[in-house]
Design an enzyme around this catalytic site. Structure first.
Site, short mmCIF file in Angstrom:
data_model
loop_
_atom_site.label_atom_id
_atom_site.label_comp_id
_atom_site.label_asym_id
_atom_site.label_seq_id
_atom_site.Cartn_x
_atom_site.Cartn_y
_atom_site.Cartn_z
N CYS A 1 -37.09 39.56 -43.66
CA CYS A 1 -36.46 39.05 -42.40
C CYS A 1 -35.72 37.71 -42.62
CB CYS A 1 -37.58 39.00 -41.43
SG CYS A 1 -38.87 39.96 -41.74
N ARG B 1 -47.01 40.85 -51.78
CA ARG B 1 -47.94 40.30 -50.57
C ARG B 1 -49.67 40.37 -51.48
NH1 ARG B 1 -46.32 43.88 -45.29
NH2 ARG B 1 -44.14 43.23 -45.30
N GLN C 1 -39.40 47.81 -49.59
CA GLN C 1 -39.23 47.85 -48.20
C GLN C 1 -37.90 48.59 -47.87
OE1 GLN C 1 -40.26 44.39 -45.83
NE2 GLN C 1 -41.68 45.43 -45.01
N ASP D 1 -35.77 47.94 -45.69
CA ASP D 1 -35.99 47.20 -44.55
C ASP D 1 -34.54 47.13 -43.94
OD1 ASP D 1 -37.29 45.37 -43.05
OD2 ASP D 1 -37.71 43.95 -44.16
N HIS E 1 -32.59 44.90 -40.44
CA HIS E 1 -32.73 43.98 -39.05
C HIS E 1 -31.45 43.99 -38.31
CE1 HIS E 1 -35.66 42.44 -42.01
NE2 HIS E 1 -36.39 41.92 -40.90
N LYS F 1 -43.86 47.43 -30.53
CA LYS F 1 -43.28 48.24 -31.42
C LYS F 1 -43.23 49.66 -31.11
CE LYS F 1 -47.08 47.86 -34.51
NZ LYS F 1 -47.92 47.88 -35.65
N HIS G 1 -36.91 44.65 -36.07
CA HIS G 1 -37.13 45.07 -37.62
C HIS G 1 -37.19 46.27 -37.69
CE1 HIS G 1 -38.84 40.71 -38.36
NE2 HIS G 1 -38.95 40.74 -37.16
ZN LIG Z 1 -38.34 42.10 -40.80
#
Ligand SMILES: [Zn+2]
Ligand SMILES: [Zn+2]
Length: 704
Positions: free
Chosen positions: A395, A424, A442, A444, A446, A530, A576
């Site tokens: 992000c 992580r 991910q 991912d 945004h 979410k 996200h």
């Molecule tokens: Zn994010």
């Protein structure tokens, strides 16, 4: 003498136990109490009436189907339900919170106005009660067979139950069989589970006298001096326990002793070693059989086993735990997944970006990860100019790209997508194949948009998530909406208006899509509500994958802006979203869902070629070229091996099609086709096979 077999406890203690909050005298002075039933009706009954009596007055069938009762004091609003409790020692023994909803025996006398729900087999908590009761049955059996045994504790778990025993001589597999048989006797005796009470000091004295060091420990730790200690009796067996239990041992209808493991008392290796005997129980033999069939099927599908067998991926001791090595065949599937995802992102109006794997600690301070998320990050690396950290999320990087140039309302929505590698920290020993790792990718994205655009954006995200699930062959999914707890204002970032807008637009988006969902209040992250999409795999297991997550926090922390139609500066809304979730995890789920037999479009090798002999080598080359030119992934087995061995090897690799050819096929420009799961399909012109295979790949068919 069986140390846990006690004499009958005076009925005075039994009465004392129901003193409750209002005190003993209230029971005597209050003639009737109001019992509120789930259908909204209220029954006035004499104090002391039991849930079983109420059930019987409604219908004897309901009484027979009920396992326990759930009581909710009328003064208390929704409180965390007992199902969320871990099977901790405290949960087993500590005094009940009289203000919280709680499960009680059907034989418990009701002493105050209450809501009453009869818990039947349909309620997931009922199974836990059966399983804990099965643990008592197991302990009964063990003491009858091996009276010298000392008891630890025996909670229900998610998949069954266990009981910890101390006995100098370890149990053998034969002993487990004896225990299983003895348990069947205890069940057949149908002994009522009866709750009894004893003054704590007396109970402790008896346990100490009998050398019951574990029970002494639990009573000392979890009860107050001067209190009455709760026991459950069935027949001659008595155990320190606060319940609840099924009415009698006969209600433990299907029970099986499964495994034996060692465990040190209180987890300390200086303490005596206990024997933990595991078992499981169900409402019926049929459900138990289905459970073991599912376990067997799941074991066959274990992605770690198939990953090795099909040479898809590995985890290398020398490189470290939780780090995935994608072998060529796994990498091919990943390429197909990623190509599909990137193409689909572009088609749906996302812009692709790439960002670094590490960044200065300053960035993580600005984003806040350095505070609330630091424990999940790899520790910093010290370089000459600053400390750096591996990214746990993408992000902040996408935000930096957004911030790099001024944005106006005409630029919005901005949608950045990346297959971003993140790292992580997971404790060593907690990693699990592809499902729990330290490094993953991910898918991912945004989305930065105006408040007015948010609903359409969320609808588009849900559409996209549905497309992922359908394309990759999942037919069923479940949706959860996690919202805040407005009574716990301090724990959430963002204004009330923010939250109302965000929750409202998520709800409207789900309604527009006509998707049924479950709202979970208080489950949202502090920075926004979410939507979670959980897919249901072929074994009916739920997997959390896609997430669409609002964020009020990062736009504020990074002071994100756009110039509005009014010429003023505004803060964009940020979402996200990840659809595979993690490419690694999604791959693990795919392997298990398909048991390694991937649909044609995903199969790393789609067609295996088996020339019958050396003579057919040139025809093999011709077939291979024709298939490759048609865009199909082919492997030729031209080893000097028997035809059947080659076919078997391709079959073991779960190759969708195996083409066999000799003189006859070569003369006819044909191939003999073996289809995975269908066997020998006979001869087919090569061109026809190619057209068929191309068609199935094009449709992303899950059938062959
Ligand atoms: Zn994010
Ligand atoms: Zn118990």
């Amino acid at each position: 003498m069986y140390s846990n077999w006690r004499g009958a406890v005076s009925s005075m203690y039994w009465l004392f136990s129901f003193r409750g909050r209002n005190g003993f005298l209230d029971i005597m002075s209050t003639q009737t109490i109001a019992v509120h039933l789930p259908d909204g009706s209220i029954r006035e009954v004499p104090a002391g009436t039991t849930p079983l009596e109420i059930a019987n007055s409604i219908s004897p069938r309901l009484a027979a189907a009920s396992v326990v009762a759930r009581l909710t004091p009328l003064s208390v609003a929704a409180v965390k339900s007992a199902s969320d409790e871990e099977p901790s020692e405290a949960a087993m023994y500590a005094a009940e919170d009289a203000a919280a909803p709680r499960l009680v025996d059907l034989a418990t006398p009701l002493t105050a106005d209450t809501k009453l729900e009869l818990v039947t087999e349909k309620d997931p908590e009922a199974l836990k009660v059966v399983r804990h009761s099965a643990a008592h049955v197991m302990a009964t059996a063990v003491l009858e067979l091996f009276p010298e045994t000392k008891l630890g504790h025996g909670p229900a778990t998610d998949s069954g139950f266990f009981y910890d025993f101390y006995r100098e001589k370890p149990f053998t597999p034969e002993d487990l069989a004896l225990i299983q048989a003895k348990m069947a006797e205890v069940v057949a005796r149908d002994e009522p589970f009866v709750r009894e009470y004893e003054p704590r000091e007396q109970a402790l004295a008896e346990f100490e006298r009998d050398g019951d060091f574990m029970k002494t420990h639990f009573v000392t730790k979890f009860t107050e001096p001067g209190s009455e200690v709760s026991f459950y009796r069935n027949g001659k067996f008595v155990d320190f326990c606060r319940g609840p239990h099924v009415p009698s041992t006969g209600r433990v209808k299907a029970v099986k002793v499964t495994t034996l493991a060692g465990a040190y008392w209180l987890g300390d290796e200086k303490n005596p070693q206990l024997q933990r005997v595991y078992g499981t129980a169900f409402f019926s033999q049929k459900e138990m059989d289905a459970h073991f069939a599912r376990l067997e099927e799941a074991a066959k599908r274990d992605h770690r086993v198939l990953g090795k067998q099909l040479d898809l991926f590995s985890i290398q001791e020398l490189a470290g735990a939780g780090l995935i090595f994608w072998h060529p065949k796994g990498a091919m599937i990943r390429k197909i997944m990623e190509d599909w995802m990137r193409d689909e992102c572009v088609r749906r109006g996302y812009q692709l970006v790439y960002t670094p794997h590490v960044a200065r600690v300053n960035l993580w301070q600005t984003s806040g990860h350095e505070g609330f998320y630091a424990g999940n990050m790899f520790t910093p690396m010290e370089l000459d100019d600053a400390n750096y950290r591996m990214k746990p999320m993408n992000c902040p990087f996408h935000i930096l790209i957004y911030k790099n140039s001024p944005k106006s309302y005409r630029d919005l929505p901005v949608r950045y997508a990346e297959l971003g590698n993140v790292y992580r920290y997971e404790r060593s020993g907690t990693m699990h194949g592809l499902l729990r790792v330290r490094g993953f990718t991910q898918d991912d994205a945004h989305i930065f948009c105006t408040p007015g655009q948010i609903e359409d954006e969320v609808v588009a995200c849900i559409d996209f998530a549905e497309a992922v699930l359908q394309t990759f062959g999942f037919k069923e999914f479940k949706v959860e909406l996690s919202t805040w707890d407005p009574n716990d204002r301090a724990h959430y970032a963002g204004s009330d208006d923010n939250w109302n807008l965000a929750v409202g637009s998520l709800e409207r988006a789900l309604d527009r899509k006509g998707i049924a969902y479950k709202t979970i209040p208080g489950e949202a992250a502090f920075y926004g509500p979410k939507i979670d999409v959980k897919l249901v795999d072929v074994l009916g297991r739920l997997w959390q994958l896609s997430t669409v997550q609002f964020d009020f926090n990062l736009p504020a922390r990074f002071e994100l802006e756009y110039v509005g139609e009014d010429g003023g500066r505004h803060q964009p809304v940020m979402v996200h979203r990840a659809l595979f979730g993690s490419v690694e995890r999604f791959f693990g789920v795919l392997i298990e869902h398909y048991a390694g037999a991937f649909p044609l479009w995903l199969a790393p090798v789609q067609v295996g070629l088996v020339p019958i002999s050396e003579k057919h080598k040139s025809y093999a080359e011709k077939v291979e070229k024709a298939l490759k030119d048609a865009g199909l992934r082919v492997e030729v087995d031209d080893r000097n091996e028997k035809m059947n061995a080659k076919i078997r090897d391709f079959a073991n690799q779960k190759t969708p099609y195996i083409l066999v050819f000799g003189d006859k096929e070569e003369a006819a420009d044909a191939v003999s086709v073996r289809t995975r799961g269908k066997g020998d399909q006979g001869s087919m012109p090569l061109a026809e096979f190619i057209a068929k295979a191309q068609g199935l790949v094009g449709e992303k068919s899950t059938e062959l």
